[in-house]
Scaffold this active site. Structure first.
Site, mmCIF file in Angstrom:
data_model
loop_
_atom_site.group_PDB
_atom_site.id
_atom_site.type_symbol
_atom_site.label_atom_id
_atom_site.label_comp_id
_atom_site.label_asym_id
_atom_site.label_seq_id
_atom_site.Cartn_x
_atom_site.Cartn_y
_atom_site.Cartn_z
ATOM 1 C CB CYS A 140 44.847 46.743 28.483
ATOM 2 S SG CYS A 140 43.662 45.872 29.525
ATOM 3 C CG HIS A 141 39.928 47.837 28.879
ATOM 4 N ND1 HIS A 141 40.583 46.767 29.456
ATOM 5 C CD2 HIS A 141 38.637 47.461 28.741
ATOM 6 C CE1 HIS A 141 39.719 45.794 29.673
ATOM 7 N NE2 HIS A 141 38.525 46.180 29.248
#
Length: 188
Positions: free
Chosen positions: A113-114
């Site tokens: 994800c991030h």
């Protein structure tokens, strides 16, 4: 997957408040089931609080303070996402240095994800093919990475994934990479 695939492998999970809960708990469960020893490393003492999609989630005990953690004591690194967690970590020099040490040492790193924001800050994105949450595409390209929109990408000692829906494929790739890296380390 065999319960002893990662027997004896020690994995640091670098997080602070605001990590996406499922992006830590599900990979951690898969690692533990494969025989790894996982430990939450955090700049926070006591507990870290998860983000659960649209609201605050559960709290988890910190196993090792970032100030006392030594990358040499771990065989691999897991960088969960969420927006708050990696955005906070990338602004903490000790967290960036901790992550960078895994890349410098050629140890396996898994990020979802991030999470790649921390990889960018550690200077480890350049020349790598990877994926992430789509909004990081420009950040990663600007850092010299070859960003692709794929469920999971393995590039050398790094495995990346886009989002919670990709976790089953991410977990399989993480176990395979970590097992392979452990085998290479023992053979050396």
């Amino acid at each position: 997957m065999a319960s002893d695939t990662l027997d004896g492998l020690k994995v640091a999970i670098l997080i602070t408040d605001g990590f996406e809960q499922v992006e830590m708990t599900e990979p951690r469960r898969a690692l533990d089931q494969a025989g790894a020893e996982t430990q939450i490393v955090s700049p926070k003492d006591g507990q870290v609080k998860a983000w659960k999609f649209t609201e605050w989630g559960d709290e988890f005990p910190v196993g090792m303070s970032l100030n006392g953690a030594r990358p040499d004591d771990y065989d691999a690194l897991l960088l969960p996402g969420g927006v708050i967690n990696p955005d906070t970590l990338r602004a903490i020099p000790a967290a960036v240095a901790f992550a960078k040490a895994f890349f410098d040492g050629g140890k396996p790193v898994a990020s979802i994800c991030h999470g790649p924001w921390t990889i960018i800050e550690a200077g480890a994105a350049r020349g790598r093919r990877l994926t992430s949450w789509p909004s990081l595409r420009t950040d990663l390209r600007n850092a010299g990475a070859d960003w692709v929109d794929e469920q999971v990408v393995v590039n050398g000692n790094l495995v990346t994934s886009r989002k919670p829906d990709d976790i089953p494929a991410f977990n399989r790739a993480v176990i395979e990479l970590f097992a392979s890296a452990r085998g290479n380390a023992r053979a050396a």
